[in-house]
Enzyme design. Structure first.
Site, PDB file in Angstrom:
ATOM      1  N   ARG A 115     -12.554   6.545  -0.969  1.00 55.67           N
ATOM      2  CA  ARG A 115     -11.377   5.678  -0.841  1.00 55.67           C
ATOM      3  C   ARG A 115     -11.720   4.305  -1.410  1.00 55.67           C
ATOM      4  O   ARG A 115     -12.880   3.884  -1.388  1.00 55.67           O
ATOM      5  CB  ARG A 115     -10.976   5.527   0.637  1.00 55.67           C
TER       6      ARG A 115
ATOM      7  N   HIS B 293      -3.536  -5.543   2.243  1.00 58.56           N
ATOM      8  CA  HIS B 293      -3.242  -5.703   3.674  1.00 58.56           C
ATOM      9  C   HIS B 293      -3.945  -6.984   4.113  1.00 58.56           C
ATOM     10  O   HIS B 293      -4.432  -7.750   3.307  1.00 58.56           O
ATOM     11  CB  HIS B 293      -3.856  -4.562   4.487  1.00 58.56           C
TER      12      HIS B 293
ATOM     13  N   CYS C  49       0.817  -1.216   0.000  1.00 57.55           N
ATOM     14  CA  CYS C  49       0.000   0.000   0.000  1.00 57.55           C
ATOM     15  C   CYS C  49       0.855   1.273   0.000  1.00 57.55           C
ATOM     16  O   CYS C  49       1.478   1.562  -1.012  1.00 57.55           O
ATOM     17  CB  CYS C  49      -1.007  -0.051   1.135  1.00 57.55           C
TER      18      CYS C  49
HETATM   19  N1  GLN Z   1      -1.826   6.876   2.340  1.00 54.09           N
HETATM   20  C1  GLN Z   1      -2.002   6.050   1.213  1.00 54.09           C
HETATM   21  C2  GLN Z   1      -3.371   6.171   0.564  1.00 54.09           C
HETATM   22  O1  GLN Z   1      -4.334   6.489   1.214  1.00 54.09           O
HETATM   23  C3  GLN Z   1      -1.711   4.586   1.577  1.00 54.09           C
HETATM   24  C4  GLN Z   1      -2.705   4.034   2.561  1.00 54.09           C
HETATM   25  C5  GLN Z   1      -2.310   2.669   3.077  1.00 54.09           C
HETATM   26  O2  GLN Z   1      -1.137   2.339   3.201  1.00 54.09           O
HETATM   27  N2  GLN Z   1      -3.319   1.891   3.450  1.00 54.09           N
HETATM   28  O3  GLN Z   1      -3.512   5.950  -0.613  1.00 54.09           O
END
Ligand code: GLN
Length: 237
Positions: free
Chosen positions: A127, A189, A93
């Site tokens: 998101r 993840h 990520c």
């Molecule tokens: N900050 C990054 C995003 O929101 C990665 C997030 C994460 O590692 N889950 O895209």
């Protein structure tokens, strides 16, 4: 055999229990009698190219910003050298985004180290969150994703796999992650490795420079159940 692992910024780049990936690598080495060496490299340390596997987990935008500067200044050269001699580099990520060329947030551009030919742009839209299942060349990967960044691959950049469920790199292309030889980036993840023990073993074998079959078989009943549970959560039976 010794597996020499370097965790990059473990105190900053560790959301959704990404540190569990290190525990999984460590436990499976112990069960197989493979010696385990862990080095934790954080802000300010000049990284040396002396490890078999480099790992960087996910993070908040603010922590990514701090790590990005440090990566370029103190660690990029060693990571490029390590990747070219075949060491494994795994980014999850936020860590994946930093392995690419850049992470753009509005007018700001956080530079990456360009090990993968990808660029990420933070979207103001919803998101990309949820359970995810990916078909890679090596096997099926199941887990969870939560990112605002949308990642685009250059035309010659190989993805890690195709999305069977979930969003993947950008919610549109049907592609997830990126791979160049032993450098791997993914949005998964879960943590990634406890839910995909085959991938843990595959990475271990690549890092040690042996065939996967050279690793002693383990009783994987719990690991298989964890993988099946992650598939079910994503609606894949
Ligand atoms: N900050 C990054 C995003 O929101 C990665 C997030 C994460 O590692 N889950 O895209």
């Amino acid at each position: 055999m010794i597996l020499r692992v370097c965790a990059l910024y473990p105190e900053l780049m560790n959301i959704y229990a990404d540190r569990g990936n290190l525990l999984m690598l460590e436990r499976r080495c112990a069960w197989r009698g493979i010696e385990w060496q862990l080095h934790e490299s954080t802000l300010g340390e000049a990284l040396r190219d002396e490890h078999d596997l480099y790992y960087i987990g996910g993070g908040q935008d603010a922590d990514q910003r701090r790590c990005a500067r440090d990566l370029l200044e103190h660690k990029a050269a060693a990571l490029h050298a390590a990747a070219s001699r075949g060491a494994v580099v795994l980014g999850v990520c936020g860590g994946y985004q930093l392995l690419g060329h850049s992470y753009e947030l509005g007018a700001e551009e956080i530079p990456g180290i360009g090990l993968l030919d990808v660029r990420t742009v933070r979207s103001d839209g919803p998101r990309l969150i949820g359970n995810v299942v990916v078909q890679s060349d090596e096997g099926v990967i199941a887990g969870f994703e939560n990112h605002a960044g949308h990642t685009q691959l250059a035309s010659s950049q190989q993805p890690l796999g195709r999305v069977l469920r979930g969003h993947g790199n950008d919610g549109r292309s049907g592609l997830e992650g990126a791979r160049r030889a032993n450098v791997i980036g993914t949005y998964v993840h879960g943590p990634l490795l406890p839910k995909n023990s085959w991938l843990c073993d595959w990475l271990t074998a690549r890092a040690l420079g042996v065939e996967s079959q050279a690793l002693a078989p383990l009783d994987d009943s719990l690991e298989r159940a964890a993988h099946a549970g992650a598939l079910r959560a994503a609606g894949v039976s």
